[in-house]
Design a protein around this motif. Structure first.
Motif, PDB file in Angstrom:
ATOM      1  N   TYR A  97       0.846  -1.186   0.000  1.00 25.77           N
ATOM      2  CA  TYR A  97       0.000   0.000   0.000  1.00 25.77           C
ATOM      3  C   TYR A  97       0.888   1.244   0.000  1.00 25.77           C
ATOM      4  N   VAL A  98       0.736   2.066  -1.019  1.00 23.45           N
ATOM      5  CA  VAL A  98       1.468   3.327  -1.115  1.00 23.45           C
ATOM      6  C   VAL A  98       0.539   4.449  -0.665  1.00 23.45           C
ATOM      7  N   VAL A  99       1.033   5.304   0.214  1.00 18.36           N
ATOM      8  CA  VAL A  99       0.218   6.385   0.766  1.00 18.36           C
ATOM      9  C   VAL A  99       0.763   7.717   0.265  1.00 18.36           C
ATOM     10  N   VAL A 100      -0.114   8.513  -0.359  1.00 20.19           N
ATOM     11  CA  VAL A 100       0.299   9.772  -0.978  1.00 20.19           C
ATOM     12  C   VAL A 100      -0.605  10.903  -0.491  1.00 20.19           C
ATOM     13  N   GLY A 101      -0.178  12.145  -0.753  1.00 15.94           N
ATOM     14  CA  GLY A 101      -0.993  13.293  -0.375  1.00 15.94           C
ATOM     15  C   GLY A 101      -0.178  14.569  -0.387  1.00 15.94           C
ATOM     16  N   THR A 184       5.136   8.243   1.473  1.00 12.15           N
ATOM     17  CA  THR A 184       5.829   9.115   0.517  1.00 12.15           C
ATOM     18  C   THR A 184       5.818  10.554   1.015  1.00 12.15           C
ATOM     19  N   ALA A 185       6.686  11.361   0.448  1.00 15.34           N
ATOM     20  CA  ALA A 185       6.763  12.767   0.845  1.00 15.34           C
ATOM     21  C   ALA A 185       5.503  13.512   0.430  1.00 15.34           C
ATOM     22  N   GLY A 186       5.059  14.408   1.294  1.00 13.03           N
ATOM     23  CA  GLY A 186       3.963  15.280   0.902  1.00 13.03           C
ATOM     24  C   GLY A 186       4.409  16.196  -0.219  1.00 13.03           C
ATOM     25  N   ARG A 187       3.510  16.441  -1.155  1.00 17.27           N
ATOM     26  CA  ARG A 187       3.874  17.277  -2.305  1.00 17.27           C
ATOM     27  C   ARG A 187       2.640  17.991  -2.811  1.00 17.27           C
ATOM     28  N   LEU A 188       2.847  19.200  -3.286  1.00 19.66           N
ATOM     29  CA  LEU A 188       1.751  19.931  -3.894  1.00 19.66           C
ATOM     30  C   LEU A 188       1.360  19.250  -5.193  1.00 19.66           C
ATOM     31  N   LEU A 194       7.760  16.373  -8.702  1.00 20.01           N
ATOM     32  CA  LEU A 194       7.535  15.499  -7.554  1.00 20.01           C
ATOM     33  C   LEU A 194       6.401  14.510  -7.813  1.00 20.01           C
ATOM     34  N   MET A 195       5.406  14.946  -8.580  1.00 21.65           N
ATOM     35  CA  MET A 195       4.308  14.034  -8.893  1.00 21.65           C
ATOM     36  C   MET A 195       4.795  12.887  -9.771  1.00 21.65           C
ATOM     37  N   LYS A 196       5.668  13.177 -10.718  1.00 20.77           N
ATOM     38  CA  LYS A 196       6.216  12.124 -11.577  1.00 20.77           C
ATOM     39  C   LYS A 196       7.061  11.148 -10.763  1.00 20.77           C
TER      40      LYS A 196
END
Length: 297
Positions: A97-101, A184-188, A194-196
């Protein structure tokens, strides 16, 4: 942990009038405005109001109980087939499970809560600290992981997040671990570079383990309303978002975003954050949600 009594009643306190005095133009307009203000989204709100109007004019529904039943059926249909809080199971362990935001939504805290929830159900868990950039992120996640009773894998400061995820997966496979959680690191959502990078994490994991990641969970701050929909739409351009975790739901009375996310993007809400403690993460139950909508203030 079971959902707290009244969670959705509080989160949706103003979504529906206390009483349907009759279905006329003013009542329908009030219902639509309330649903939109509660973040159900314009499209879904209009469709629900139309269902009530049709029931009143064409189906012979004339009492308040009937109107509420029609509204409940219309809202419930949005979540048809969604299993309450269930995360995907891997054909061959571990499940990944990858957690993003975005920054500041409580993502690292949420990872700790998910690890705790899984461990409480008898699952062995490895947490990968793939946020290698934010000062203190690794230490913060290590504390949450220790409290949850999970194992911890970290990389070098400023290192490749995909490499940390890869190492954690390798360690989990070697030890027969049930679940790998990748923080994962928080990113705008507006930062393409960073999204890529998230896409690379998904590709590396997928190349190492068939079917992985089995879930990519997007953490959203429930208090930001429709901006959460924008975030979900943008993240979905770079990774396959399979589920939503609504954090800080105990701090808002606009929980209709769960409907907007499912209606407009087809992404189900899996889990809901209801406080600061390790156990304050509950499954999203569509039936509870509908009951909360109709309970009124």
């Amino acid at each position: 942990m079971t959902p707290r009594p009244g969670l959705w009643r509080r989160a949706l306190a103003r979504a529906v009038p206390r009483a349907f005095r009759g279905v006329d133009a003013d009542a329908l307009e009030e219902l639509e405005e309330r649903l939109i203000m509660a973040d159900f989204g314009v499209g879904a709100s209009m469709r629900f109001v139309e269902a009530v109007e049709r029931a009143a004019r064409g189906d012979g529904v004339g009492d308040e109980e009937g109107f509420r039943r029609v509204l409940a059926d219309a809202i419930g249909a949005v979540f048809a087939g969604d299993a309450a809080g269930e995360l995907a199971v891997a054909g061959t362990p571990p499940a990944v499970y990858v957690v993003v935001g975005v920054n500041g939504v409580g993502k690292t805290t949420t990872v700790g809560k998910i690890a705790h929830r899984l461990a409480a159900r008898g699952k062995s868990v490895v947490v990968a600290a793939a946020d290698t950039y934010r000062a203190g992120a690794t230490e913060q996640l290590a504390r949450w992981t220790e409290m949850a009773g999970a194992r911890f894998v970290k990389g070098q400061p400023g290192g490749d997040p995909a490499a940390v995820a890869y190492d954690a997966l390798a360690a989990a496979r070697a030890r027969g671990t049930d679940v790998v959680l990748v923080d994962t690191a928080g990113r705008l959502h507006t930062h393409d570079g960073l999204m890529k990078q998230l896409g690379k994490v998904e590709r590396v994991i997928g190349a190492r383990h068939e079917g992985a990641p089995h879930e990519t969970l997007l953490v959203l701050d429930a208090t930001v309303g429709q901006n959460g929909l924008v975030q979900a739409r943008e993240f979905s351009k770079f990774v396959t978002v399979t589920g939503i975790v609504l954090a800080k739901m105990d701090s808002t009375a606009r929980g209709g975003i769960a409907v907007a996310l499912r209606e407009e993007l087809g992404i189900p809400v899996r889990l809901v954050g209801v406080g600061e403690k390790l156990a304050d993460l509950v499954p999203f139950d569509p039936d509870d949600f509908v009951r909360g909508v109709l309970a009124g203030p």
